[in-house]
Design a protein around this motif. Structure first.
Motif, PDB file in Angstrom:
ATOM      1  N   LEU B  34       0.829  -1.208   0.000  1.00 34.75           N
ATOM      2  CA  LEU B  34       0.000   0.000   0.000  1.00 34.75           C
ATOM      3  C   LEU B  34       0.865   1.261   0.000  1.00 34.75           C
ATOM      4  O   LEU B  34       0.466   2.292  -0.527  1.00 34.75           O
ATOM      5  CB  LEU B  34      -0.955  -0.016   1.195  1.00 34.75           C
ATOM      6  N   GLY B  35       2.078   1.144   0.566  1.00 32.17           N
ATOM      7  CA  GLY B  35       2.987   2.286   0.613  1.00 32.17           C
ATOM      8  C   GLY B  35       3.581   2.611  -0.761  1.00 32.17           C
ATOM      9  O   GLY B  35       3.725   3.779  -1.124  1.00 32.17           O
ATOM     10  N   ASP B  36       3.947   1.569  -1.503  1.00 33.42           N
ATOM     11  CA  ASP B  36       4.563   1.793  -2.825  1.00 33.42           C
ATOM     12  C   ASP B  36       4.301   0.560  -3.682  1.00 33.42           C
ATOM     13  O   ASP B  36       5.085  -0.385  -3.691  1.00 33.42           O
ATOM     14  CB  ASP B  36       6.071   2.040  -2.667  1.00 33.42           C
ATOM     15  N   LYS B  37       3.204   0.587  -4.392  1.00 36.54           N
ATOM     16  CA  LYS B  37       2.790  -0.576  -5.174  1.00 36.54           C
ATOM     17  C   LYS B  37       3.849  -0.999  -6.194  1.00 36.54           C
ATOM     18  O   LYS B  37       4.165  -2.186  -6.329  1.00 36.54           O
ATOM     19  CB  LYS B  37       1.487  -0.266  -5.926  1.00 36.54           C
ATOM     20  N   GLU B  38       4.388  -0.030  -6.921  1.00 31.27           N
ATOM     21  CA  GLU B  38       5.334  -0.381  -7.992  1.00 31.27           C
ATOM     22  C   GLU B  38       6.574  -1.055  -7.413  1.00 31.27           C
ATOM     23  O   GLU B  38       7.049  -2.065  -7.939  1.00 31.27           O
ATOM     24  CB  GLU B  38       5.733   0.881  -8.777  1.00 31.27           C
ATOM     25  N   ALA B  39       7.080  -0.521  -6.319  1.00 35.31           N
ATOM     26  CA  ALA B  39       8.284  -1.107  -5.712  1.00 35.31           C
ATOM     27  C   ALA B  39       7.981  -2.515  -5.211  1.00 35.31           C
ATOM     28  O   ALA B  39       8.795  -3.434  -5.365  1.00 35.31           O
ATOM     29  CB  ALA B  39       8.768  -0.225  -4.558  1.00 35.31           C
TER      30      ALA B  39
END
Lengths: 273, 97
Positions: B34-39
């Motif tokens: 949820l914090g950084d989907k792509e990562a």
């Protein structure tokens, strides 16, 4: 030698705990009363251990290692595994010795259940126990049948497994009273374009065949028609296993209602000698 | 008629299902996602369409790509996709296949 003092079957769905208000209060109370009655009957039979025939909904097992059959042999089982399930986190007692015994005896009967000494149980075990009010008292042996990812064990195999399970239980020397709860089904469908479908005609015919005591007929009907009743209906395998374990005891349907807003045909019943 | 879109998951479906599984079972993964989907999705071997379906909460595309129904259902609840949205997306596929 152990006696099987109670054999019950009931549907389960996380919706019962997460969105109980999705149906009318009168309907909900009727269903919850059915579960409480089942719990009272289990408690009145005074079992020293409870076999729970259910399925793991891809929480303990994944596609890297997915047993067709698995027997738990742990002294305790944390639950629920779903972070999103509205249920109190707790640890349920297990009967590791009985689980280990059943594994050995079923291997000798030419079944090959997987062993698990660590399971975090999901709503498929917790929801019916919770609603029945027997969620913390009786040591459990979870037996998990793959109903969630093909290839699935055949309906015939699940019935035969139940027959062998019943025989193995009746030879267990360390307890006098054991009970079985089979849980899943009846018709429902999840996460496909048919989601929300309940096939009441399928459910009623399935229950009728159980009441008729026609094992071959139940196996045949289940095999030929399960795809009309949704992916969740694959869970009738647990009912077939319970029928096998009941060794000819008569099935009594206690409750049925098609509950589309809970996405499920809710059935509750019991095998009685 | 079959209860199952894929009787055996494809390699693409395996990768997709692995994300849906790990996301809701490893202790820190949901927050990381949820914090950084792509990562987070960079950690997995995914086809372009599987990656996009997960990232965009495209429930219909997830179904069509072979998401296990229990993993897909749990994911919809677990990341709080509204019920009418997730069920509606699936029902809109009825008759199109």
């Amino acid at each position: 030698m152990a006696e099987i003092v109670a054999i019950h079957a009931a549907s389960h769905t996380p919706v019962m705990l997460n969105f109980p208000d999705a149906i009318a209060a009168s309907e909900r109370e009727e269903i919850f009363a059915g579960f409480r009655a089942m719990g009272a009957a289990i408690a009145a039979a005074r079992p020293q251990a409870l076999i729970v025939l259910s399925d793991d909904h891809v929480h303990n097992f994944f596609l890297n290692n997915l047993p067709a059959l698995c027997i738990g042999a742990a002294p305790q089982y944390p639950t629920p595994v779903e972070h999103w399930l509205k249920a109190e986190k707790r640890i349920l007692p297990g009967d590791a010795a009985l689980g280990a015994y059943l594994l050995s005896r079923l291997m000798e009967s030419d079944f090959d259940p997987a062993l698990s000494m660590e399971l975090t149980l999901d709503h498929g075990v917790l929801a019916p126990l919770e609603l029945a009010g027997v969620a913390r008292d009786i040591p459990l042996v979870p037996i998990l049948i793959n109903c969630v990812q093909p290839p699935l064990p055949t309906m015939r195999r699940c019935h035969a497994f139940g027959v062998a399970l019943g025989r193995a239980l009746r030879t267990y020397p360390a307890l006098e009273r054991v009970a079985i709860l089979a849980t899943g089904g009846i018709s429902h469908d999840l996460a496909t374009p048919r989601m929300g479908m309940v096939n009441e005609a399928f459910d009623r015919e399935f229950l009728r065949l159980l009441e008729a005591g026609d094992a071959a007929g139940v196996v045949k009907y289940s095999t030929e028609h399960v795809h009309e009743a949704g992916n969740g209906a694959e869970e009738i395998r647990m009912w077939l296993a319970a029928m096998g374990a009941a060794d000819g005891a008569h099935f009594h349907r206690h409750y049925y209602r098609a509950v589309p807003n809970w996405y499920t045909g809710i059935g509750i019943g019991e095998w009685k000698a | 008629m079959s209860n199952w879109l894929q009787n055996m998951p494809t390699a693409e479906a395996y990768g997709l299902n692995k994300v849906l599984f790990e996301l809701h079972h490893k202790p820190d993964d949901l927050a990381a996602y949820l914090g950084d989907k792509e990562a987070y999705l960079d950690r997995f071997a995914l086809t372009g369409r599987a990656r996009a379906a997960i990232r965009d909460n495209d429930v219909a595309a997830l179904y069509l790509a072979g998401a296990n129904p229990y993993l897909l259902r749990a994911h919809c609840i677990g990341i709080k996709i509204p019920e009418p949205v997730s069920v509606g997306a699936l029902k809109a596929l009825a008759g199109k296949n």
